[in-house]
Design a protein around this motif. Structure first.
Motif, mmCIF file in Angstrom:
data_model
loop_
_atom_site.group_PDB
_atom_site.id
_atom_site.type_symbol
_atom_site.label_atom_id
_atom_site.label_comp_id
_atom_site.label_asym_id
_atom_site.label_seq_id
_atom_site.Cartn_x
_atom_site.Cartn_y
_atom_site.Cartn_z
ATOM 1 N N THR A 63 9.263 -18.833 -1.075
ATOM 2 C CA THR A 63 8.666 -18.547 -2.379
ATOM 3 C C THR A 63 7.990 -17.186 -2.296
ATOM 4 O O THR A 63 7.208 -16.936 -1.374
ATOM 5 C CB THR A 63 7.618 -19.613 -2.759
ATOM 6 N N LYS A 64 8.302 -16.320 -3.229
ATOM 7 C CA LYS A 64 7.723 -14.981 -3.239
ATOM 8 C C LYS A 64 7.161 -14.681 -4.621
ATOM 9 O O LYS A 64 7.765 -15.023 -5.630
ATOM 10 C CB LYS A 64 8.767 -13.930 -2.862
ATOM 11 N N SER A 65 6.024 -14.036 -4.617
ATOM 12 C CA SER A 65 5.402 -13.618 -5.878
ATOM 13 C C SER A 65 4.781 -12.246 -5.650
ATOM 14 O O SER A 65 4.001 -12.062 -4.719
ATOM 15 C CB SER A 65 4.334 -14.627 -6.300
ATOM 16 N N ARG A 66 5.117 -11.285 -6.509
ATOM 17 C CA ARG A 66 4.591 -9.930 -6.382
ATOM 18 C C ARG A 66 4.129 -9.442 -7.742
ATOM 19 O O ARG A 66 4.769 -9.694 -8.759
ATOM 20 C CB ARG A 66 5.655 -8.979 -5.843
ATOM 21 N N SER A 67 3.018 -8.747 -7.719
ATOM 22 C CA SER A 67 2.545 -8.129 -8.964
ATOM 23 C C SER A 67 1.859 -6.818 -8.618
ATOM 24 O O SER A 67 1.252 -6.672 -7.564
ATOM 25 C CB SER A 67 1.581 -9.052 -9.715
ATOM 26 N N ASN A 68 1.994 -5.890 -9.505
ATOM 27 C CA ASN A 68 1.417 -4.562 -9.293
ATOM 28 C C ASN A 68 1.065 -3.996 -10.662
ATOM 29 O O ASN A 68 1.843 -4.099 -11.607
ATOM 30 C CB ASN A 68 2.444 -3.673 -8.583
ATOM 31 N N GLY A 69 -0.102 -3.411 -10.774
ATOM 32 C CA GLY A 69 -0.510 -2.832 -12.060
ATOM 33 C C GLY A 69 -1.240 -1.516 -11.852
ATOM 34 O O GLY A 69 -1.922 -1.322 -10.851
ATOM 35 N N LYS A 70 -1.077 -0.616 -12.793
ATOM 36 C CA LYS A 70 -1.731 0.686 -12.714
ATOM 37 C C LYS A 70 -2.079 1.121 -14.133
ATOM 38 O O LYS A 70 -1.295 0.940 -15.058
ATOM 39 C CB LYS A 70 -0.785 1.694 -12.054
ATOM 40 N N GLU A 71 -3.257 1.692 -14.282
ATOM 41 C CA GLU A 71 -3.705 2.159 -15.594
ATOM 42 C C GLU A 71 -4.368 3.511 -15.416
ATOM 43 O O GLU A 71 -5.120 3.719 -14.469
ATOM 44 C CB GLU A 71 -4.707 1.154 -16.174
ATOM 45 N N ALA A 72 -4.130 4.455 -16.354
ATOM 46 C CA ALA A 72 -4.721 5.804 -16.262
ATOM 47 C C ALA A 72 -5.104 6.286 -17.647
ATOM 48 O O ALA A 72 -4.391 6.046 -18.621
ATOM 49 C CB ALA A 72 -3.710 6.761 -15.628
ATOM 50 N N ASN A 73 -6.256 6.972 -17.709
ATOM 51 C CA ASN A 73 -6.748 7.580 -18.950
ATOM 52 C C ASN A 73 -7.126 9.020 -18.659
ATOM 53 O O ASN A 73 -7.791 9.308 -17.664
ATOM 54 C CB ASN A 73 -7.981 6.839 -19.485
ATOM 55 N N VAL A 74 -6.756 9.934 -19.545
ATOM 56 C CA VAL A 74 -7.098 11.353 -19.412
ATOM 57 C C VAL A 74 -7.671 11.821 -20.749
ATOM 58 O O VAL A 74 -7.063 11.597 -21.800
ATOM 59 C CB VAL A 74 -5.857 12.193 -19.033
ATOM 60 N N ASN A 75 -8.851 12.469 -20.739
ATOM 61 C CA ASN A 75 -9.493 13.021 -21.945
ATOM 62 C C ASN A 75 -9.719 14.516 -21.745
ATOM 63 O O ASN A 75 -10.246 14.943 -20.714
ATOM 64 C CB ASN A 75 -10.836 12.332 -22.218
ATOM 65 N N LEU A 76 -9.347 15.305 -22.742
ATOM 66 C CA LEU A 76 -9.582 16.765 -22.721
ATOM 67 C C LEU A 76 -10.461 17.135 -23.925
ATOM 68 O O LEU A 76 -10.166 16.749 -25.054
ATOM 69 C CB LEU A 76 -8.251 17.532 -22.804
ATOM 70 N N ASN A 77 -11.502 17.844 -23.670
ATOM 71 C CA ASN A 77 -12.363 18.336 -24.752
ATOM 72 C C ASN A 77 -11.745 19.589 -25.360
ATOM 73 O O ASN A 77 -10.908 20.253 -24.747
ATOM 74 C CB ASN A 77 -13.760 18.636 -24.226
ATOM 75 N N ALA A 78 -12.198 19.903 -26.560
ATOM 76 C CA ALA A 78 -11.706 21.119 -27.237
ATOM 77 C C ALA A 78 -12.130 22.350 -26.451
ATOM 78 O O ALA A 78 -13.193 22.393 -25.840
ATOM 79 C CB ALA A 78 -12.247 21.187 -28.647
ATOM 80 N N ASP A 100 8.594 -13.030 -9.593
ATOM 81 C CA ASP A 100 8.459 -14.329 -8.935
ATOM 82 C C ASP A 100 9.855 -14.809 -8.545
ATOM 83 O O ASP A 100 10.825 -14.595 -9.259
ATOM 84 C CB ASP A 100 7.833 -15.380 -9.868
ATOM 85 N N GLY A 101 9.924 -15.459 -7.392
ATOM 86 C CA GLY A 101 11.214 -16.004 -6.961
ATOM 87 C C GLY A 101 11.021 -17.127 -5.961
ATOM 88 O O GLY A 101 10.025 -17.163 -5.233
ATOM 89 N N SER A 102 11.957 -18.039 -5.940
ATOM 90 C CA SER A 102 11.904 -19.122 -4.968
ATOM 91 C C SER A 102 13.324 -19.557 -4.631
ATOM 92 O O SER A 102 14.237 -19.430 -5.448
ATOM 93 C CB SER A 102 11.100 -20.312 -5.504
ATOM 94 N N ALA A 103 13.494 -20.028 -3.402
ATOM 95 C CA ALA A 103 14.811 -20.489 -2.960
ATOM 96 C C ALA A 103 14.614 -21.662 -2.008
ATOM 97 O O ALA A 103 13.657 -21.701 -1.240
ATOM 98 C CB ALA A 103 15.566 -19.372 -2.269
ATOM 99 N N ARG A 104 15.541 -22.617 -2.063
ATOM 100 C CA ARG A 104 15.495 -23.770 -1.157
ATOM 101 C C ARG A 104 16.920 -24.067 -0.709
ATOM 102 O O ARG A 104 17.825 -24.149 -1.536
ATOM 103 C CB ARG A 104 14.890 -24.980 -1.864
ATOM 104 N N ASP A 105 17.097 -24.193 0.583
ATOM 105 C CA ASP A 105 18.422 -24.416 1.143
ATOM 106 C C ASP A 105 18.340 -25.580 2.130
ATOM 107 O O ASP A 105 17.527 -25.571 3.046
ATOM 108 C CB ASP A 105 18.897 -23.152 1.857
ATOM 109 N N THR A 106 19.169 -26.594 1.942
ATOM 110 C CA THR A 106 19.177 -27.763 2.821
ATOM 111 C C THR A 106 20.586 -27.996 3.338
ATOM 112 O O THR A 106 21.540 -28.026 2.556
ATOM 113 C CB THR A 106 18.689 -29.025 2.081
ATOM 114 N N ASN A 107 20.720 -28.114 4.663
ATOM 115 C CA ASN A 107 22.013 -28.379 5.286
ATOM 116 C C ASN A 107 21.880 -29.589 6.196
ATOM 117 O O ASN A 107 20.877 -29.734 6.901
ATOM 118 C CB ASN A 107 22.479 -27.178 6.124
#
Length: 195
Positions: A63-78, A100-107
């Motif tokens: 079972t695998k779960s990955r998350s990534n987030g990025k946020e950016a703000n830029v302000n320029l004055n006159a 997200d992902g999951s796998a199950r294997d039975t032999n």
């Protein structure tokens, strides 16, 4: 009468002289059995055979779960002075990734294969090897086993469970019309390589 007696002595002497060079050997009517009546019939030498009782089951869960987030703000004055032409500006951006992902294997496999002792190691462990090929409706199902068996693990019935075979290589393979239909076609394989 004396002539008959003399003739008998001469014949006896002749027979003794001609048979003196040959030896007479007594042989038993009992045929020796290499195992003996009460001998241990377990495999122990090169060329002996034994049966491996295969009872293998494997289960894999991932079972695998990955998350990534990025946020950016830029302000320029006159701008001021010589930069009066620059107006006030702002920019913002965000990026988010989630998977997200999951796998199950039975032999599970059970069966028997008879193998041959191909080598006896200095510590008395035996290297065994064998192949069993079963044909059904032009399809071949082949089982190949190779591994190391301890003599102490061989039961009185000359069998060994597969989980007691060290360095075991157990291969299941097949060929024929049915097995060919279960494989991907050549074009699909090429597309999988390219893409």
């Amino acid at each position: 009468m004396f002539k008959k007696f003399l003739t008998a002595i001469l014949v006896a002497a002749f027979l003794i002289s001609t048979s003196a060079g040959t030896t007479v050997e007594a042989r038993s009517l009992w045929v020796d059995n290499q195992w003996g009546m009460f001998a241990d019939k377990k495999a122990r030498d090169v060329g002996d055979i034994l049966t491996i009782i295969i009872n293998e089951s494997t289960t894999q869960t991932a079972t695998k779960s990955r998350s990534n987030g990025k946020e950016a703000n830029v302000n320029l004055n006159a701008g001021t002075g010589i930069f009066h032409f620059l107006a006030a500006a702002s920019a913002s951006g965000s990026d988010e990734f989630k998977a997200d992902g999951s796998a199950r294997d039975t032999n599970r496999f059970s069966g028997q294969i008879t193998v041959t002792v191909v080598e006896v190691l200095p510590n008395d462990n035996m290297i065994v090897e064998g192949t069993q090929s079963i044909w059904q409706n032009k399809d071949e199902h082949k089982i190949t086993l190779r591994g190391i068996v301890r003599r102490a693990d061989v039961t009185s019935a000359n069998t060994v469970p597969s989980y007691k075979v060290a360095d075991a290589t157990l291969k299941f393979d097949g060929k024929g019309p049915l097995n060919a239909k279960q494989r991907q076609g050549i074009l699909t394989q090429i597309f999988n390589i390219l893409f």
